[in-house]
Design a protein around this motif. Structure first.
Motif, PDB file in Angstrom:
ATOM      1  N   ARG A  38       0.830  -1.198   0.000  1.00 49.03           N
ATOM      2  CA  ARG A  38       0.000   0.000   0.000  1.00 49.03           C
ATOM      3  C   ARG A  38       0.870   1.256   0.000  1.00 49.03           C
ATOM      4  O   ARG A  38       2.081   1.177   0.124  1.00 49.03           O
ATOM      5  N   VAL A  60      -9.217   4.847   2.991  1.00 45.59           N
ATOM      6  CA  VAL A  60      -9.062   4.581   1.559  1.00 45.59           C
ATOM      7  C   VAL A  60      -8.913   5.891   0.786  1.00 45.59           C
ATOM      8  O   VAL A  60      -9.225   6.971   1.296  1.00 45.59           O
ATOM      9  N   ASN A  64     -11.094   4.136  -3.662  1.00 41.04           N
ATOM     10  CA  ASN A  64     -11.477   3.118  -2.678  1.00 41.04           C
ATOM     11  C   ASN A  64     -10.385   2.082  -2.436  1.00 41.04           C
ATOM     12  O   ASN A  64     -10.658   0.973  -1.986  1.00 41.04           O
ATOM     13  N   ALA A  65      -9.133   2.451  -2.703  1.00 42.26           N
ATOM     14  CA  ALA A  65      -7.998   1.570  -2.431  1.00 42.26           C
ATOM     15  C   ALA A  65      -7.447   1.863  -1.044  1.00 42.26           C
ATOM     16  O   ALA A  65      -7.360   3.025  -0.622  1.00 42.26           O
ATOM     17  N   LYS A  66      -7.084   0.811  -0.304  1.00 39.51           N
ATOM     18  CA  LYS A  66      -6.539   0.980   1.037  1.00 39.51           C
ATOM     19  C   LYS A  66      -5.190   1.693   0.984  1.00 39.51           C
ATOM     20  O   LYS A  66      -4.361   1.388   0.117  1.00 39.51           O
TER      21      LYS A  66
END
Length: 333
Positions: A38, A60, A64-66
């Motif tokens: 990440r 996020v 909507n990505a961690k």
């Protein structure tokens, strides 16, 4: 015998409990999956690893990505925080995490760590790193409920009594021989607790076992055991939010103040309260070198981390309101 050289059965049992509980524990309890690199990688504190792991699941970006990859204080000897050139020794505890972050900042060929979890404040003045508070915790002491220490009504100790216990000038309580425990070197809980007692590492008595992993109640396996314990971690363990390793222990009052409220939440008026932090390189939050992702994630009361109040309280911590995300505390380590 000097107990600091003794291997405690409870610590082994606690480690086994963690291993056996891994499948049943919440997803926030583990490192990111292999290959899940990440944007922001963090290491350090055992006390805050679970809540920051949980934040890693809810914080996020616009796609909507961690964003946050938080690596536990214990586990495999090494971790990989990036796809290449970032295999590093796993830092165990606040000080180890801060040291690793500072080394990463100093090595211009590396960019492996973006923040360090810390349950202690600064040790050395400077401007290289910034301690950003995100939650409130407290440190009490835990004893076994089946011990005469607890059963005889000694459910409160004063700072003076605790200081004498950890200097080994008081060696018994209610007829029980005391075996005081301290977390491992590098633990922020250890540093904070000793500071509150007015003790340095050098002043800790020879009767103290200084080898246990912090916040592991299973390690308290004899009647005279007593250990500092994060109140937030205790709450999260007792409620099953994280793997429950509080064992047969209970937190006691200090200086007449209880660590828990009547509804078993953190008493923010407890004797030994503290802020907990995510430590970042100052250069990543100021001026032309500022990293927009670091700023949006950690800086200010409206930051992504500070806005995740339900996650913070679910893991036993208190919220900081407008103080969350402040950038006024700077240091070297």
């Amino acid at each position: 015998m000097n107990v600091t050289s003794r291997v405690r059965t409870g610590a082994v049992v606690g480690a086994l409990a963690l291993a056996l509980g891994a499948m049943a524990a919440p997803a926030a309890m583990a490192d990111p999956a292999a290959g899940d690199y990440r944007t922001l990688a963090g290491v350090g504190s055992d006390t805050t690893q679970d809540v920051v792991n949980a934040l890693g699941n809810v914080v996020v970006n616009s796609s909507n990505a961690k964003i946050i990859a938080s690596y536990d204080a214990t586990g495999s000897a090494t971790i990989n925080t990036r796809a290449a050139n970032c295999g590093i020794n796993r830092p165990n505890g606040s000080s180890a995490g801060i040291t690793a972050l500072a080394a990463d900042v100093a090595d211009t060929t590396k960019d492996c760590i973006d923040f360090a979890r810390s349950s202690r404040g600064i040790k050395t003045a400077g401007t290289t790193l910034t301690w950003i508070p995100f939650a409130k915790d407290a440190v009490s002491v835990a004893v076994r409920t089946d011990s005469a220490i607890y059963a005889s009504g000694a459910q409160n100790l004063t700072t003076a009594q605790l200081k004498a216990i950890y200097q080994c000038t008081t060696t018994t309580l209610n007829g029980v021989t005391l075996t005081p425990l301290l977390p491992q070197a590098g633990s922020g809980t250890r540093s904070f607790f000793l500071e509150k007692l007015g003790l340095t590492d050098a002043q800790v008595g020879s009767c103290v076992d200084q080898t246990v992993q912090e916040n592991n109640g299973v390690a308290l396996n004899t009647a005279g055991d007593i250990a500092p314990y994060s109140v937030a971690q205790y709450i999260a363990q007792a409620t099953g939010t994280v793997t429950d390793i509080h064992g047969s222990t209970e937190l006691i009052s200090v200086n007449g103040t209880a660590p828990l409220t009547t509804d078993d939440t953190l008493n923010t008026g407890f004797t030994y309260t503290r802020d907990v932090y995510n430590v970042v390189p100052t250069a990543k939050i100021t001026g032309s070198t500022a990293d927009a992702t670091v700023v949006a994630t950690f800086v200010g009361s409206a930051s992504k981390v500070c806005s995740a109040t339900s996650t913070i309280t679910n893991y036993g911590f208190g919220t900081l309101g407008t103080a969350c995300g402040a950038t006024t505390i700077q240091g070297l380590n």
